[in-house]
Design a protein around this motif. Structure first.
Motif, short mmCIF file in Angstrom:
data_model
loop_
_atom_site.label_atom_id
_atom_site.label_comp_id
_atom_site.label_asym_id
_atom_site.label_seq_id
_atom_site.Cartn_x
_atom_site.Cartn_y
_atom_site.Cartn_z
N MET A 183 106.45 -54.22 96.40
CA MET A 183 106.08 -55.33 95.51
C MET A 183 107.05 -55.50 94.35
SD MET A 183 102.79 -53.75 93.51
CE MET A 183 102.93 -52.26 92.50
N ASN A 184 107.87 -54.47 94.09
CA ASN A 184 108.80 -54.53 92.96
C ASN A 184 110.25 -54.77 93.37
OD1 ASN A 184 106.80 -54.05 91.00
ND2 ASN A 184 106.92 -51.84 91.35
N VAL A 185 110.51 -54.93 94.65
CA VAL A 185 111.90 -55.14 95.11
C VAL A 185 112.45 -56.41 94.48
CG1 VAL A 185 113.36 -55.64 97.09
CG2 VAL A 185 111.60 -53.88 97.26
N GLY A 186 113.64 -56.29 93.90
CA GLY A 186 114.28 -57.41 93.23
C GLY A 186 114.03 -57.44 91.74
N SER A 187 113.14 -56.58 91.23
CA SER A 187 112.83 -56.55 89.81
C SER A 187 113.92 -55.85 89.02
CB SER A 187 111.50 -55.83 89.57
OG SER A 187 110.44 -56.50 90.20
N LEU A 188 114.05 -56.25 87.77
CA LEU A 188 114.97 -55.61 86.84
C LEU A 188 114.17 -54.82 85.82
CD1 LEU A 188 117.24 -58.69 86.01
CD2 LEU A 188 117.42 -57.12 87.95
N THR A 189 114.68 -53.68 85.41
CA THR A 189 113.98 -52.87 84.42
C THR A 189 114.95 -52.40 83.35
OG1 THR A 189 114.33 -50.75 85.54
CG2 THR A 189 112.40 -52.03 86.19
N LEU A 190 114.41 -52.22 82.16
CA LEU A 190 115.16 -51.67 81.02
C LEU A 190 114.28 -50.62 80.38
CD1 LEU A 190 117.49 -51.67 78.95
CD2 LEU A 190 116.33 -53.56 77.80
N GLN A 191 114.84 -49.45 80.15
CA GLN A 191 114.02 -48.34 79.67
C GLN A 191 114.84 -47.43 78.77
OE1 GLN A 191 112.15 -46.25 82.88
NE2 GLN A 191 110.84 -45.02 81.56
N GLU A 192 114.18 -46.90 77.75
CA GLU A 192 114.82 -45.94 76.87
C GLU A 192 114.94 -44.60 77.58
OE1 GLU A 192 114.49 -44.47 72.21
OE2 GLU A 192 112.82 -45.52 73.15
N GLY A 193 116.01 -43.87 77.28
CA GLY A 193 116.22 -42.57 77.91
C GLY A 193 117.28 -42.61 78.99
N PRO A 194 117.63 -41.46 79.54
CA PRO A 194 118.75 -41.38 80.48
C PRO A 194 118.41 -41.83 81.90
CG PRO A 194 117.80 -39.21 80.17
CD PRO A 194 117.09 -40.13 79.21
N LEU A 195 119.45 -42.16 82.61
CA LEU A 195 119.41 -42.48 84.03
C LEU A 195 119.65 -41.18 84.81
CD1 LEU A 195 119.55 -45.05 86.02
CD2 LEU A 195 122.02 -44.76 85.87
N TYR A 196 119.05 -41.09 86.01
CA TYR A 196 119.25 -39.91 86.86
C TYR A 196 119.93 -40.34 88.15
CZ TYR A 196 115.92 -37.87 83.61
OH TYR A 196 115.29 -37.44 82.47
#
Length: 213
Positions: free
Chosen positions: A120-133
């Motif tokens: 259901m979230n395919v194609g969504s963009l996200t922005l989040q504080e903290g590091p990427l893994y």
């Protein structure tokens, strides 16, 4: 390739800002505002955008596509690493991070990568504080990176990740890349306007006149 987002959203404070796929072409402004809100108070740090991924996989090409788009935009406040010509991926990520740390003192890094998630979230963009893994979704142990991070959910995760990435629709990836690049460009403009307004405020501050007591 970043891990499935649901693993990192169980705590309320870690919930990312998300734009659904059907809204991404009309949501540059809200996404740009969110990027700007993180960056506007970064005064003594160089801001670096690190786009992770490879052009050898459709699903994992989101990062380098964004990097190439940003490179053509001549940003004023961000330095960009990771393009289609010079991608940043599992084989050279550590080396690129060392290059960035040598060139910039305590840089503020915005990491960008593709990730796998729920249908259901395919194609969504996200922005989040903290590091990427990076690489966690495909069981690669790579250094975490980023003060904040942006991800695009390119396909469904859970099994056969390499096959899923190779068979991801290019249209979805291109649409997300364009939206993220345009949002960063708008955020860059907002930072310029913010800097100009601060200069005007300083210019009109009354001079302090010292008086003899």
């Amino acid at each position: 390739m970043s891990p499935n987002l649901w693993r990192f959203t169980k705590k309320k404070e870690l919930k990312p800002f998300r734009v659904p796929f059907e809204d991404i072409h009309a949501s540059h402004e809200p996404f740009a505002d969110k990027i700007f809100s993180y960056c506007q108070n970064v005064s003594n740090q160089n801001m670096v955008i690190l786009c992770v991924g490879t052009d050898r996989s459709t699903g994992d090409s989101l990062g380098p596509l964004i990097g190439s788009k940003l490179e053509a935009m001549s940003l004023h406040h961000f330095s960009v690493y990771g393009t289609l010509k010079y991608p940043v991926h599992a084989m050279n990520l550590t080396e690129r991070l060392e290059d960035i740390k040598k060139k910039y003192m305590n840089p503020y890094i915005i990491a960008i990568d593709a990730c796998l998630g729920q249908q259901m979230n395919v194609g969504s963009l996200t922005l989040q504080e903290g590091p990427l893994y990076p690489g966690a979704a495909v069981q690669k142990k790579l250094p975490e990176v980023g003060d904040i991070h942006i991800t695009g959910i390119v396909n469904v995760g859970g099994a056969m990740e390499f096959y899923v990435l190779q068979n991801t629709r290019l249209h979805v990836v291109m649409s997300m890349a364009e939206s993220i690049a345009q949002s960063i460009y708008l955020a860059d403009q907002k930072l310029s306007e913010h800097s100009t307004s601060l200069l005007h405020v300083d210019a009109f501050k009354p001079f302090m006149i010292e008086k003899d007591v």
